[in-house]
Structures are given as C-alpha cells and as structure tokens.
Design an enzyme around this catalytic site. Structure first.
Site, PDB file in Angstrom:
ATOM      1  N   HIS A  46      -6.093   2.049  -9.441  1.00 30.07           N
ATOM      2  CA  HIS A  46      -5.775   2.888 -10.589  1.00 30.07           C
ATOM      3  C   HIS A  46      -4.910   4.058 -10.117  1.00 30.07           C
ATOM      4  O   HIS A  46      -4.544   4.141  -8.951  1.00 30.07           O
ATOM      5  CB  HIS A  46      -7.058   3.408 -11.247  1.00 30.07           C
ATOM      6  CG  HIS A  46      -7.886   4.275 -10.345  1.00 30.07           C
ATOM      7  ND1 HIS A  46      -8.706   3.750  -9.365  1.00 30.07           N
ATOM      8  CD2 HIS A  46      -8.019   5.629 -10.233  1.00 30.07           C
ATOM      9  CE1 HIS A  46      -9.304   4.735  -8.715  1.00 30.07           C
ATOM     10  NE2 HIS A  46      -8.901   5.890  -9.217  1.00 30.07           N
ATOM     11  N   THR A  49       0.473   4.994 -10.647  1.00 29.09           N
ATOM     12  CA  THR A  49       1.527   4.436  -9.804  1.00 29.09           C
ATOM     13  C   THR A  49       0.974   4.095  -8.420  1.00 29.09           C
ATOM     14  O   THR A  49       0.075   4.762  -7.919  1.00 29.09           O
ATOM     15  CB  THR A  49       2.700   5.415  -9.637  1.00 29.09           C
ATOM     16  OG1 THR A  49       2.184   6.696  -9.241  1.00 29.09           O
ATOM     17  CG2 THR A  49       3.504   5.553 -10.916  1.00 29.09           C
ATOM     18  N   ARG A  50       1.552   3.067  -7.823  1.00 27.73           N
ATOM     19  CA  ARG A  50       1.308   2.711  -6.424  1.00 27.73           C
ATOM     20  C   ARG A  50       2.662   2.382  -5.801  1.00 27.73           C
ATOM     21  O   ARG A  50       3.516   1.785  -6.435  1.00 27.73           O
ATOM     22  CB  ARG A  50       0.377   1.501  -6.311  1.00 27.73           C
ATOM     23  CG  ARG A  50      -1.080   1.816  -6.575  1.00 27.73           C
ATOM     24  CD  ARG A  50      -1.702   2.547  -5.402  1.00 27.73           C
ATOM     25  NE  ARG A  50      -3.146   2.729  -5.555  1.00 27.73           N
ATOM     26  CZ  ARG A  50      -3.726   3.736  -6.164  1.00 27.73           C
ATOM     27  NH1 ARG A  50      -2.968   4.674  -6.721  1.00 27.73           N
ATOM     28  NH2 ARG A  50      -5.036   3.843  -6.234  1.00 27.73           N
ATOM     29  N   LYS A 261       3.219  12.926  -9.363  1.00 24.85           N
ATOM     30  CA  LYS A 261       2.038  12.508  -8.627  1.00 24.85           C
ATOM     31  C   LYS A 261       2.300  12.624  -7.132  1.00 24.85           C
ATOM     32  O   LYS A 261       3.310  12.128  -6.623  1.00 24.85           O
ATOM     33  CB  LYS A 261       1.673  11.068  -8.970  1.00 24.85           C
ATOM     34  CG  LYS A 261       0.448  10.571  -8.218  1.00 24.85           C
ATOM     35  CD  LYS A 261       0.235   9.093  -8.452  1.00 24.85           C
ATOM     36  CE  LYS A 261      -0.858   8.558  -7.543  1.00 24.85           C
ATOM     37  NZ  LYS A 261      -1.012   7.097  -7.670  1.00 24.85           N
ATOM     38  N   HIS A 265      -1.694  10.285   2.598  1.00 25.32           N
ATOM     39  CA  HIS A 265      -2.226   9.056   3.195  1.00 25.32           C
ATOM     40  C   HIS A 265      -2.754   9.416   4.576  1.00 25.32           C
ATOM     41  O   HIS A 265      -1.992   9.681   5.506  1.00 25.32           O
ATOM     42  CB  HIS A 265      -1.128   7.993   3.287  1.00 25.32           C
ATOM     43  CG  HIS A 265      -1.588   6.708   3.907  1.00 25.32           C
ATOM     44  ND1 HIS A 265      -2.362   5.799   3.225  1.00 25.32           N
ATOM     45  CD2 HIS A 265      -1.390   6.191   5.148  1.00 25.32           C
ATOM     46  CE1 HIS A 265      -2.613   4.766   4.008  1.00 25.32           C
ATOM     47  NE2 HIS A 265      -2.043   4.980   5.189  1.00 25.32           N
ATOM     48  N   CYS A 309      -9.566   8.183  -5.504  1.00 27.77           N
ATOM     49  CA  CYS A 309      -9.683   6.742  -5.322  1.00 27.77           C
ATOM     50  C   CYS A 309     -10.335   6.490  -3.974  1.00 27.77           C
ATOM     51  O   CYS A 309     -10.641   7.431  -3.229  1.00 27.77           O
ATOM     52  CB  CYS A 309      -8.342   6.038  -5.444  1.00 27.77           C
ATOM     53  SG  CYS A 309      -7.227   6.278  -4.044  1.00 27.77           S
ATOM     54  N   LYS A 342       0.345  -3.083  -3.218  1.00 27.85           N
ATOM     55  CA  LYS A 342       1.683  -3.678  -3.357  1.00 27.85           C
ATOM     56  C   LYS A 342       1.693  -5.171  -3.049  1.00 27.85           C
ATOM     57  O   LYS A 342       2.493  -5.925  -3.576  1.00 27.85           O
ATOM     58  CB  LYS A 342       2.676  -2.938  -2.460  1.00 27.85           C
ATOM     59  CG  LYS A 342       2.349  -3.025  -0.982  1.00 27.85           C
ATOM     60  CD  LYS A 342       3.289  -2.201  -0.119  1.00 27.85           C
ATOM     61  CE  LYS A 342       3.040  -0.725  -0.206  1.00 27.85           C
ATOM     62  NZ  LYS A 342       1.713  -0.314   0.363  1.00 27.85           N
TER      63      LYS A 342
END
Length: 375
Positions: A46, A49-50, A261, A265, A309, A342
């Site tokens: 969710h 965007t990814r 956004k 990482h 997430c 992805k």
C-alpha cells in the site's frame, strides 16, 4: 466436506494476488485466502506509489526479472484500462564509493541500459531541485518510474475472479498439513484440499520461514507526504533517490494527489504485524525534514500525511522463492526484503509456472534457500 483445488494461495497482497491471477488465467482451479481484505494498509502493498527501476543497483541478476515484470505490468495495464505503471524516469545521487551509484553503473553496463551521468551543469538545468552534497555523483535511468500498488493488487484480484478463481477475504489460513496426496488446509471457516500450496503472506511469513530454516526480520517503515511548494514541479518530476549514508536511501515520488511522498530505505525498527506502532513520531518527522532540507530544500512544504508499512527482510537482503525443504508441494514466496513490489507481477507468473509446470522460465536460483551454500 472438503473443497479440492489445484492450488491454494495464502496471502493476497502483491505476490499472492499476482500468483492467483496467473494460475486462474492458465485454467487452474485456484483459491486465495487472506487475513484481511486486500488491498489493505496492514502489510507491505500500500502507500499510493511504489518505485520500479531497471538498472538494479542491488544486484544485476535482478534485471531480467524486473524486465519481465515491466512487460507484465504493461500487459495488465492494457487489459484493465487502468493506470498501473508510469515510467517517469529516475534520477539518483550518491557517493562514488557507495552502493547506489556503482550498482547502477554495473547493472547498466551488464544489461545495456541507457544510464546517463550528469555533470553539475546538467544536473542544475534538468533537476534544479536536487542538491547533491560532498561530491556526490548523479545518474539517470530512463525506465525508472512508479507503480500504484493498491490498483495493481486489485487488478490482479479482479483478473483472477474473472478467470474463475475463488477469493476468500477475511478468512486466514489457520494451519496446513502436507502429505503424499497434496496439502490439507484449515481456515477459520472451513477445510480445503489442494495439490499445491503457495505461501505468500509477507510479514506474516516469519514463522513458516523459520520452520524452513530461514531467519527474517520484520521491520516498521514510516512514510511521509508533504505539501509541495511548486505543484507543477512536483507533478512532473521523476522518481528519485539519494544515498545519504552507506546503505541508506532517501527516496521519493512525484505528486499523484496526496502530496510529495518521501521515505527512507534502511533497516527500520523491529515490529510484527500485530504489534507495529502505526503512529509516526515527531522525531521521525524531524529526521526526514532534515534530510529534505539538505538534499531537496526548495521542494517540500508542510507535512500533510503519514503512514507505515512493513519490510520482511532476509539477512542478505535478497528474496526467498523456493520449494519448502520438507514439503515439495509447498512454495515459499517471501520475504522480499523491502524491495519486492515492483517484481510482483513476474513473481506471480513464476509461482504459477512452478506450480503448474514444475519450474519457472526465469532463473530464480539467486532466491533459493540454498543460495551461497552450493557456490
């Protein structure tokens, strides 16, 4: 009375929904089960965007896999008439001796990807909002872009249903037992039998993976949306990333309605799906603001929204996709170590091929349980 299927899929997020879609499209009698009602906000699929990237800095062996994923996303997009993938291009900055810049160069060289290195003048003309510091290098790649994860999961589920699959929402698998004649599966509502079982439950996979000898770490990752100072620039920009510390990437997306956004990482903080703290703390907001002030100072305004997430990561940061070492009718499809969405269209296809044909077409040995042991 038990219901019999060719294959049951446990977990209907990114990988599971795609697996169910490809199984059903090939005529298999398939059913999928999920603890919640995907697409939902409890796991890893969710957040509006990814990112998708072709010049894969993590390891060039991923490039054929992600290329197949691109093809399948485009095909699903054409079939549904829904925007799932946007190839915005991508710009990435980092130190010469870091992980990102050398990794992009290596993947580009090995696979003929049109990676371009920008000098200071070119970077200033093309991406004036990006401020590399300390001699950072800046590279672009043309096919990088974004996926809309909720739409992708829904498109795979809708396609699976159209092809005859059963989708059991809010019905988690409580247990399973593999035997000589397939797998017996118990849920909170009934009992089922299948020739094959695909386990793709993401952050809920820690226990099954541990039973298979794979240790994973589930971690909480905060996400942030900011009001853009210049809406036109924010809507037109590519996806981007800055390696601000070794192995840590500040990254972001163009505004697609909720604001700019951005996220980090990295290893995150340990969590479980049951105990994760969904509230983003002030110190986390301050940290992301400080990084944006340093690397993209003219882009962001007020904080608009936050979310969280879960990453489910192996010790080496690669995926797990292999048959269970003791139960050859059970396929493990996780963990994806925080960079798997992805690939999920191709993961689903490979899972269906493994289930129906005995092996996938692509070489997935880098994701085997024995990786590193036989080398």
């Amino acid at each position: 009375m038990e219901t019999k299927f060719d294959c049951v899929v446990a977990g209907l997020g990114a990988a599971g929904s795609a697996a169910l879609h490809h199984l059903a499209a090939r005529g298999a009698r398939a059913a999928g089960f999920d603890l919640h009602a995907p697409p939902h906000t409890h796991g890893s699929s969710h957040g509006e965007t990814r990112m998708i990237r072709e010049a894969y800095f993590e390891d060039p062996r991923y490039v054929p896999f992600v290329r197949r994923a691109y093809d399948l996303w485009h095909r699903l997009q054409a079939e549904t008439g829904t925007t799932l993938l946007e190839e915005t291009g991508g710009v990435f900055a980092g130190p010469e001796q870091g992980e990102v810049i050398p990794g992009i160069r290596r993947a580009g060289a090995e696979h003929g990807i049109a990676v371009r290195e920008l000098g200071p003048g070119e970077r200033e003309r093309e991406f004036p909002w990006l401020r590399p510091v300390g001699g950072m290098r800046v590279l672009t790649e043309p096919r990088a872009g974004l996926l809309h994860p909720e739409r992708c999961v829904q498109a795979h589920l809708d396609g699976a249903i159209r092809s005859g699959a059963e989708v059991h929402l809010d019905e988690p698998i409580a247990g399973w037992q593999a035997g000589h004649h397939g797998v017996e599966i118990a849920t909170t509502r009934g009992r089922y039998r299948a020739d094959r079982l695909i386990l793709a439950t993401g952050a809920w996979m820690a226990e099954p993976l541990a039973a298979a000898g794979v240790a994973v770490r589930v971690a909480r990752q905060p996400l942030f949306w900011f009001v853009p100072k210049d809406p036109g620039v924010a809507a037109a920009m590519p996806v981007w990333g800055v390696e601000f510390e070794p192995g840590r990437l500040l990254y972001g997306f163009p505004d697609r309605g909720r604001g700019l956004k951005v996220a980090i990482h990295d290893a995150g903080t340990p969590a479980t799906p049951e105990t994760i703290d969904r509230v983003v703390r002030p110190d986390e907001v301050a940290r992301i603001r400080g990084l944006l002030d340093r690397h993209l100072p003219d882009l962001h305004g007020e904080l608009r929204e936050t979310s969280t997430c879960l990453y489910t990561s192996t010790s080496d940061g690669h995926f797990v996709m292999d048959l269970h070492p003791r139960h050859r009718d059970v396929l493990l499809v996780s963990a994806c170590s925080g960079h798997g969405f992805k690939f999920s269209s191709a993961v689903g296809e490979a899972a269906a091929q493994w289930t129906l044909d005995g092996a996938p077409e692509l070489d997935l040995s880098p994701f085997s349980l024995r990786r590193g042991r036989d080398e």
